[in-house]
Design an enzyme around this catalytic site. Structure first.
Site, PDB file in Angstrom:
ATOM      1  N   LYS A 118      51.461  38.319  33.981  1.00  0.00           N
ATOM      2  CA  LYS A 118      51.643  39.476  34.861  1.00  0.00           C
ATOM      3  C   LYS A 118      53.099  39.917  34.964  1.00  0.00           C
ATOM      4  O   LYS A 118      53.366  41.101  35.143  1.00  0.00           O
ATOM      5  CB  LYS A 118      51.074  39.186  36.262  1.00  0.00           C
ATOM      6  CG  LYS A 118      49.550  39.146  36.256  1.00  0.00           C
ATOM      7  CD  LYS A 118      48.956  39.274  37.627  1.00  0.00           C
ATOM      8  CE  LYS A 118      47.447  39.389  37.502  1.00  0.00           C
ATOM      9  NZ  LYS A 118      46.747  39.526  38.763  1.00  0.00           N
ATOM     10  N   LYS A 202      41.562  40.081  28.808  1.00  0.00           N
ATOM     11  CA  LYS A 202      40.452  40.056  29.767  1.00  0.00           C
ATOM     12  C   LYS A 202      40.319  41.417  30.458  1.00  0.00           C
ATOM     13  O   LYS A 202      41.302  42.147  30.593  1.00  0.00           O
ATOM     14  CB  LYS A 202      40.622  38.918  30.778  1.00  0.00           C
ATOM     15  CG  LYS A 202      41.587  39.160  31.886  1.00  0.00           C
ATOM     16  CD  LYS A 202      41.360  38.176  33.045  1.00  0.00           C
ATOM     17  CE  LYS A 202      42.237  38.600  34.211  1.00  0.00           C
ATOM     18  NZ  LYS A 202      41.657  38.461  35.494  1.00  0.00           N
ATOM     19  N   LYS A 205      41.441  44.842  36.565  1.00  0.00           N
ATOM     20  CA  LYS A 205      41.546  46.018  37.445  1.00  0.00           C
ATOM     21  C   LYS A 205      42.795  46.813  37.143  1.00  0.00           C
ATOM     22  O   LYS A 205      42.852  48.007  37.369  1.00  0.00           O
ATOM     23  CB  LYS A 205      41.671  45.575  38.907  1.00  0.00           C
ATOM     24  CG  LYS A 205      40.439  44.985  39.508  1.00  0.00           C
ATOM     25  CD  LYS A 205      40.713  44.745  40.991  1.00  0.00           C
ATOM     26  CE  LYS A 205      40.217  43.403  41.435  1.00  0.00           C
ATOM     27  NZ  LYS A 205      41.211  42.345  41.482  1.00  0.00           N
TER      28      LYS A 205
HETATM   29  N1  AQP Z   1      37.555  39.625  33.134  1.00  0.00           N
HETATM   30  C1  AQP Z   1      37.046  38.749  33.978  1.00  0.00           C
HETATM   31  N2  AQP Z   1      35.979  37.997  33.623  1.00  0.00           N
HETATM   32  C2  AQP Z   1      35.434  37.091  34.474  1.00  0.00           C
HETATM   33  N3  AQP Z   1      35.900  36.901  35.716  1.00  0.00           N
HETATM   34  C3  AQP Z   1      36.955  37.631  36.125  1.00  0.00           C
HETATM   35  N4  AQP Z   1      37.646  37.683  37.271  1.00  0.00           N
HETATM   36  C4  AQP Z   1      38.630  38.602  37.171  1.00  0.00           C
HETATM   37  N5  AQP Z   1      38.606  39.164  35.965  1.00  0.00           N
HETATM   38  C5  AQP Z   1      37.585  38.584  35.285  1.00  0.00           C
HETATM   39  C6  AQP Z   1      37.329  36.876  38.436  1.00  0.00           C
HETATM   40  O1  AQP Z   1      37.219  37.761  39.539  1.00  0.00           O
HETATM   41  C7  AQP Z   1      37.720  37.118  40.684  1.00  0.00           C
HETATM   42  C8  AQP Z   1      38.671  38.020  41.415  1.00  0.00           C
HETATM   43  O2  AQP Z   1      39.851  38.189  40.761  1.00  0.00           O
HETATM   44  P1  AQP Z   1      41.118  38.713  41.556  1.00  0.00           P
HETATM   45  O3  AQP Z   1      40.822  39.985  42.202  1.00  0.00           O
HETATM   46  O4  AQP Z   1      41.656  37.657  42.433  1.00  0.00           O
HETATM   47  O5  AQP Z   1      42.204  38.930  40.483  1.00  0.00           O
HETATM   48  P2  AQP Z   1      42.270  38.726  38.980  1.00  0.00           P
HETATM   49  O6  AQP Z   1      41.643  37.446  38.522  1.00  0.00           O
HETATM   50  O7  AQP Z   1      43.696  38.892  38.614  1.00  0.00           O
HETATM   51  O8  AQP Z   1      41.348  39.917  38.512  1.00  0.00           O
HETATM   52  P3  AQP Z   1      41.739  41.264  37.830  1.00  0.00           P
HETATM   53  O9  AQP Z   1      40.556  42.110  37.759  1.00  0.00           O
HETATM   54  O10 AQP Z   1      42.437  40.988  36.534  1.00  0.00           O
HETATM   55  O11 AQP Z   1      42.711  41.934  38.858  1.00  0.00           O
HETATM   56  P4  AQP Z   1      44.180  42.414  38.734  1.00  0.00           P
HETATM   57  O12 AQP Z   1      44.201  43.357  37.579  1.00  0.00           O
HETATM   58  O13 AQP Z   1      44.429  43.061  40.046  1.00  0.00           O
HETATM   59  O14 AQP Z   1      45.022  41.208  38.508  1.00  0.00           O
HETATM   60  C9  AQP Z   1      38.332  35.800  40.259  1.00  0.00           C
HETATM   61  O15 AQP Z   1      37.406  34.780  40.546  1.00  0.00           O
HETATM   62  C10 AQP Z   1      38.500  35.962  38.793  1.00  0.00           C
HETATM   63  O16 AQP Z   1      38.385  34.726  38.125  1.00  0.00           O
END
Ligand code: AQP
Length: 339
Positions: A118, A202, A205
């Site tokens: 990140k 992956k 968001k």
């Molecule tokens: N691509 C993914 N596949 C499976 N699981 C996923 N999770 C996130 N992306 C995937 C799971 O969703 C939960 C919430 O995640 P988060 O909101 O805490 O942040 P993150 O993991 O950083 O998810 P994002 O979507 O990538 O958000 P941003 O872009 O804001 O950082 C977790 O249980 C995660 O494992």
């Protein structure tokens, strides 16, 4: 809540609308776990201000917090049975995180791959909050002495850090059993849903391309269009799993299908063996629309009454605080704080 034995805790950041990866990797399992154990599900709004250059427009954070809450409920989280709240309404998370900042070692945090991903090439411009993000996550879980944490594959390393923090606190303060060592629960064929544009990244968001993900608020046409445009190779679907080696994009779409259909990957491969991806994508689009439309409709209905969403979050935070406050009070005593 019955007792602290087998207590589930998990959360998602209101950084944007939730996507299919969040749903299949985590939320779908949360709903299942609700039937078997006591659960606490949190909208981690304090985590959400750690990203970017450290600034998020207040109205966007407020909107996303309500939207993520609506997504949890629309996907099946029951706010009567389960505690559902937003992190910033329970100050014990921040208090415990500070104490854990003094328990965790810099070397442990230096190993966290999510921070490296990140912060990218500009580590010095990242917020300190982004660096200590996993420490706050440990506090989220341990403020309730939660034992199980359903997450996607990407959070496994953070869970290991939470276990290390729990263990070191227990050792340092001579309280061998005080904090449990929380277990990650990573299940299903879609623990790591990949971007629809690049099978090596992956689904996220914060990816700049909206076509990289399916949002839980996308309408049927948008879902179908995104799936049709998803990157694949020119080969037909293989007749066995081995044939997916080195074909990340193809594998990703098959995993998504299996997770949405609640079927094994082998069964999906057997069903579509030898077919062109255009056929498979049509079937996947139909399935995704069928599964996501009811959630989408319910989210829309819930979001029409924001006061009700705020009421659910407030009531959930009061229930959460009733559990966290005595645990954190005990931590204060163990540390030696007066008062
Ligand atoms: N691509 C993914 N596949 C499976 N699981 C996923 N999770 C996130 N992306 C995937 C799971 O969703 C939960 C919430 O995640 P988060 O909101 O805490 O942040 P993150 O993991 O950083 O998810 P994002 O979507 O990538 O958000 P941003 O872009 O804001 O950082 C977790 O249980 C995660 O494992």
């Amino acid at each position: 809540m019955t007792s602290n034995r087998n207590l589930v805790f998990s959360g998602m950041q209101p950084t944007n609308t939730l996507h299919l990866g969040n749903y299949l990797g985590a939320l779908k399992n949360w709903v299942k776990m609700q039937a078997q154990m006591d659960c606490i599900y949190c909208v981690v709004d304090m985590h959400a201000i750690t990203d970017d250059a450290g600034y998020r427009r207040p109205e966007d954070l407020t909107r996303a917090t309500r939207e993520v809450t609506a997504a949890y409920i629309a996907a099946g989280v029951d706010p009567q049975r389960t505690i559902l709240f937003n992190q910033s309404q329970v100050p014990e998370h921040a208090e415990l995180a500070w104490i854990f900042n003094c328990v965790a070692r810099l070397g442990w945090l230096d190993r966290m791959t999510q921070f490296k991903e990140k912060s990218g090439k500009h580590k010095e411009r990242s917020s300190v909050g982004l660096y200590t993000y996993p420490v706050l996550m440990a506090a989220d879980i341990l403020a309730y002495k939660a034992t199980h944490v359903p997450v996607g594959e990407d959070q496994k390393q953070h869970l290991e850090l939470a276990r290390d923090i729990a263990q070191k606190f227990n050792n340092d303060y001579e309280s061998p059993e005080f904090f449990p060592l929380p277990e990650p629960v990573i299940t299903g064929p879609a623990t790591r849903v990949m971007s629809l544009r690049d099978g090596t990244k992956k689904m996220s968001k914060s990816d700049e391309s909206d076509f990289s993900r399916i949002n839980m608020t996308d309408d049927a046409d948008t879902i179908a269009q995104k799936i049709r445009k998803a990157r694949t190779d020119s080969e037909p679907l293989p007749s066995e799993k081995k044939g997916l080696e080195g074909r990340q994009e193809a594998e990703n779409l098959i995993n998504i299908y299996a997770a949405l259909a609640d079927e094994g990957v082998d069964a999906v491969i057997a069903q579509f063996a030898g077919q062109q991806f255009s056929n498979f994508k049509n079937a996947l689009a139909d399935l995704a629309v069928t599964k996501l439309r009811p959630i989408n409709d319910k989210m829309r209905r819930l979001l029409a009454d924001q006061a009700e969403i705020d009421r659910i979050l407030k009531s959930g935070s009061e229930r959460a605080r009733a559990i966290a406050a005595p645990i954190v009070a005990e931590v204060r005593r163990k540390v030696g704080f007066v008062g």
